[in-house]
Write a protein that holds these residues in place. Structure first.
Motif, PDB file in Angstrom:
ATOM      1  N   UNK A  63       0.833  -1.172  -0.082  1.00 44.53           N
ATOM      2  CA  UNK A  63       0.104  -0.060  -0.026  1.00 44.53           C
ATOM      3  C   UNK A  63       0.747   1.325  -0.077  1.00 44.53           C
ATOM      4  N   UNK A  64       0.437   2.241  -0.642  1.00 43.80           N
ATOM      5  CA  UNK A  64       1.197   3.604  -0.708  1.00 43.80           C
ATOM      6  C   UNK A  64      -0.193   4.610  -0.237  1.00 43.80           C
ATOM      7  N   UNK A  65       0.033   5.220   0.915  1.00 43.80           N
ATOM      8  CA  UNK A  65      -0.805   6.368   1.083  1.00 43.80           C
ATOM      9  C   UNK A  65      -0.198   7.571   0.911  1.00 43.80           C
ATOM     10  N   UNK A  66      -0.922   8.456   0.128  1.00 46.44           N
ATOM     11  CA  UNK A  66      -0.574   9.693  -0.190  1.00 46.44           C
ATOM     12  C   UNK A  66      -1.605  10.611   0.042  1.00 46.44           C
ATOM     13  N   UNK A  67      -1.306  12.185   0.340  1.00 41.49           N
ATOM     14  CA  UNK A  67      -2.710  12.948   0.335  1.00 41.49           C
ATOM     15  C   UNK A  67      -3.275  13.286  -0.727  1.00 41.49           C
ATOM     16  N   UNK A  68      -2.546  13.588  -2.197  1.00 43.38           N
ATOM     17  CA  UNK A  68      -3.272  14.015  -3.114  1.00 43.38           C
ATOM     18  C   UNK A  68      -2.698  13.572  -4.407  1.00 43.38           C
ATOM     19  N   UNK A  69      -3.132  12.757  -5.163  1.00 41.78           N
ATOM     20  CA  UNK A  69      -2.582  12.256  -6.488  1.00 41.78           C
ATOM     21  C   UNK A  69      -2.266  13.334  -7.513  1.00 41.78           C
ATOM     22  N   UNK A  70      -3.058  14.441  -7.150  1.00 40.71           N
ATOM     23  CA  UNK A  70      -2.815  15.667  -8.391  1.00 40.71           C
ATOM     24  C   UNK A  70      -1.613  16.489  -8.178  1.00 40.71           C
ATOM     25  N   UNK A  71      -0.922  16.185  -6.881  1.00 44.19           N
ATOM     26  CA  UNK A  71       0.164  17.003  -6.449  1.00 44.19           C
ATOM     27  C   UNK A  71       1.334  16.377  -7.157  1.00 44.19           C
ATOM     28  N   UNK A  72       2.129  16.840  -8.225  1.00 41.10           N
ATOM     29  CA  UNK A  72       3.065  16.236  -8.862  1.00 41.10           C
ATOM     30  C   UNK A  72       4.233  15.780  -7.892  1.00 41.10           C
ATOM     31  N   UNK A  73       4.218  16.416  -6.938  1.00 45.71           N
ATOM     32  CA  UNK A  73       5.104  15.933  -5.792  1.00 45.71           C
ATOM     33  C   UNK A  73       5.140  14.395  -5.326  1.00 45.71           C
ATOM     34  N   UNK A  74       3.939  14.061  -5.157  1.00 51.11           N
ATOM     35  CA  UNK A  74       3.251  12.768  -4.819  1.00 51.11           C
ATOM     36  C   UNK A  74       3.276  11.709  -5.927  1.00 51.11           C
ATOM     37  N   UNK A  75       2.774  12.244  -7.271  1.00 45.50           N
ATOM     38  CA  UNK A  75       2.595  11.470  -8.366  1.00 45.50           C
ATOM     39  C   UNK A  75       4.087  10.777  -8.951  1.00 45.50           C
ATOM     40  N   UNK A  76       4.885  11.623  -8.607  1.00 49.22           N
ATOM     41  CA  UNK A  76       6.249  11.198  -9.048  1.00 49.22           C
ATOM     42  C   UNK A  76       6.715  10.217  -8.135  1.00 49.22           C
ATOM     43  N   UNK A 289      13.832  19.312  -6.260  1.00 52.10           N
ATOM     44  CA  UNK A 289      13.600  18.252  -5.131  1.00 52.10           C
ATOM     45  C   UNK A 289      13.762  16.698  -5.844  1.00 52.10           C
ATOM     46  N   UNK A 290      14.937  15.749  -5.429  1.00 56.82           N
ATOM     47  CA  UNK A 290      15.165  14.487  -5.766  1.00 56.82           C
ATOM     48  C   UNK A 290      13.989  13.454  -5.530  1.00 56.82           C
ATOM     49  N   UNK A 291      12.587  13.624  -6.008  1.00 60.18           N
ATOM     50  CA  UNK A 291      11.870  12.894  -5.333  1.00 60.18           C
ATOM     51  C   UNK A 291      11.695  11.554  -6.039  1.00 60.18           C
ATOM     52  N   UNK A 292      12.080  11.552  -7.248  1.00 60.35           N
ATOM     53  CA  UNK A 292      12.068  10.061  -8.043  1.00 60.35           C
ATOM     54  C   UNK A 292      13.130   9.213  -7.280  1.00 60.35           C
ATOM     55  N   UNK A 293      14.413   9.934  -7.247  1.00 68.57           N
ATOM     56  CA  UNK A 293      15.428   8.964  -6.726  1.00 68.57           C
ATOM     57  C   UNK A 293      15.271   8.869  -5.169  1.00 68.57           C
ATOM     58  N   UNK A 294      14.693   9.783  -4.197  1.00 65.56           N
ATOM     59  CA  UNK A 294      14.187   9.180  -2.948  1.00 65.56           C
ATOM     60  C   UNK A 294      13.508   8.362  -2.989  1.00 65.56           C
ATOM     61  N   UNK A 295      12.126   8.023  -3.709  1.00 65.23           N
ATOM     62  CA  UNK A 295      11.159   7.216  -3.761  1.00 65.23           C
ATOM     63  C   UNK A 295      11.706   5.781  -4.407  1.00 65.23           C
ATOM     64  N   UNK A 296      12.512   5.860  -5.197  1.00 66.01           N
ATOM     65  CA  UNK A 296      13.280   4.619  -5.831  1.00 66.01           C
ATOM     66  C   UNK A 296      14.358   4.069  -4.457  1.00 66.01           C
ATOM     67  N   UNK A 297      14.849   4.923  -3.952  1.00 65.26           N
ATOM     68  CA  UNK A 297      15.926   4.290  -2.813  1.00 65.26           C
ATOM     69  C   UNK A 297      14.704   3.766  -1.563  1.00 65.26           C
ATOM     70  N   UNK A 298      13.728   4.523  -1.288  1.00 65.77           N
ATOM     71  CA  UNK A 298      12.817   3.827  -0.479  1.00 65.77           C
ATOM     72  C   UNK A 298      12.148   2.593  -0.841  1.00 65.77           C
ATOM     73  N   UNK A 299      11.907   2.382  -2.167  1.00 68.73           N
ATOM     74  CA  UNK A 299      11.330   1.160  -2.534  1.00 68.73           C
ATOM     75  C   UNK A 299      12.505  -0.047  -2.529  1.00 68.73           C
ATOM     76  N   UNK A 300      13.523   0.336  -3.037  1.00 68.40           N
ATOM     77  CA  UNK A 300      14.576  -0.726  -2.838  1.00 68.40           C
ATOM     78  C   UNK A 300      14.901  -1.301  -1.521  1.00 68.40           C
ATOM     79  N   UNK A 301      15.061  -0.309  -0.466  1.00 70.52           N
ATOM     80  CA  UNK A 301      14.996  -0.700   0.907  1.00 70.52           C
ATOM     81  C   UNK A 301      14.002  -1.330   1.401  1.00 70.52           C
ATOM     82  N   UNK A 302      12.738  -0.957   0.934  1.00 64.72           N
ATOM     83  CA  UNK A 302      11.599  -1.648   1.395  1.00 64.72           C
ATOM     84  C   UNK A 302      11.492  -3.076   1.073  1.00 64.72           C
TER      85      UNK A 302
END
Length: 360
Positions: A63-76, A289-302
């Protein structure tokens, strides 16, 4: 729909062997596993995940819980996590909370009942006690925001340092009346960004002249109305720092519709580096903001945690830095003053208007 019995009958092997082969049981040879998989695919067999979960197996859902999918920050972030988890054999289930802790709790209940393998969460400001308990019972990690009640595992951006960097840029350009528009300080991100703004101004003349607009919700309309209030002050800011993607969109819309000349009338430092920000007006100076790189690192760790039979829940925190991208929306005050003087002369300033009145 074909069943495991159908696969077993065609191959003339036991149903238990089919089950073990399809679950990659090492007791079954690689060759047999491959033959079973081929026959299952040929017959259109789909595993009964509900039955497997009744036997104690976890689903392959995360599961991925985010506040707002319309926000590019979270969709990325969602896109990067989806690709990362898919490569590891897991499927991402997107849940939108709108920063409502009741909705957040309802999503967590559903994920728990579906035996989700884990949850990646951008937490609300104050999660419900039930949410805290549910997350404690599952493998979870906090992304972008951090709430102390949900544990010590998180991947985030150095929000305080990012806004500090943006504010220092404006101070270096000679601005003394600097405004800030940001999200709620009840959220870890909002509090850190506001603190970064204040820390950068501490000990400067600008600290006494600063003006702030903060509070929920973080939206484009909040950005628009906040900008109108700041510019209506007796001594309005000559520059502003923005602390959210949606607020940045709102401020840019308001500046355009109100014919505010940027950077002559107002220097702006945005938040995040959306594609449209590069094309807006003179080009937006902003925080990349390195959002994509941060999310990928989070995903690999998870993924590593999911594949570890006995994971260690020791505190773990990853902090990534933002980068200031300088474009045309910020300008030094001395250049602003020269530009304003030139415009006044070209349009006929007070002296020119007096001269025209005296002319025959």
């Amino acid at each position: 729909m074909a069943t495991a019995k159908d696969v077993a009958a065609k191959m003339q092997i036991s149903v238990s062997t089919v089950g073990r082969a399809l679950s990659n049981d090492p007791r079954i040879s690689l060759a047999t596993r491959k033959r079973v998989a081929d026959v299952a695919s040929e017959l259109g067999y789909v595993a009964n995940r509900a039955a497997q979960m009744m036997r104690g197996a976890s689903s392959q859902l995360v599961g991925l819980l985010i506040p707002d999918i319309r926000n590019g920050f979270y969709s990325t972030a969602a896109h990067a996590l989806s690709k990362c988890l898919e490569a590891g054999g897991y499927q991402l289930m997107l849940c939108e909370t709108d920063d409502d802790r009741v909705v957040e709790c309802r999503h967590l209940r559903e994920l728990s009942s579906a035996s989700a393998s884990g949850v990646i969460v951008v937490p609300s400001a104050k999660p419900m006690a039930e949410s805290v308990r549910l997350l404690a019972s599952m493998r979870s990690i906090q992304l972008l925001r951090k709430n102390a009640s949900l544990g010590e595992q998180s991947f985030a951006i150095d929000d305080s340092r990012a806004i500090h960097l943006a504010t220092q840029h404006l101070l270096g350009l000679g601005h003394e009346r600097i405004g800030y528009i940001g999200g709620s300080p009840n959220l870890s991100t909002g509090a850190a960004r506001l603190q970064g703004f204040r820390d950068a101004l501490r000990g400067t003349k600008a600290a006494r002249l600063a003006c702030e607009e903060v509070g929920p919700p973080s939206s484009s309309e909040v950005g628009r109305s906040a900008l109108r209030r700041l510019l209506a002050l007796p001594a309005p800011p000559t520059a502003i720092v923005l602390g959210s993607v949606q607020i940045t969109y709102g401020v840019l819309e308001e500046a355009h519709e109100s014919a505010i000349a940027v950077p002559r009338d107002l220097s702006i430092v945005g938040f995040s580096d959306e594609l449209s920000f590069r094309w807006w007006g003179p080009g937006l100076t902003t925080l990349a903001l390195p959002v994509s790189e941060l999310a990928t690192a989070c995903g690999l760790w998870f993924l590593h945690q999911l594949k570890t039979k006995n994971p260690v829940y020791a505190p773990y925190s990853s902090i990534s830095a933002a980068q200031l991208v300088i474009r045309g929306s910020t300008r030094a005050m001395e250049e602003v003053d020269r530009s304003r003087t030139s415009v006044q002369r070209a349009s006929g300033g007070p002296a020119a208007r007096r001269a025209r009145k005296l002319s025959p």
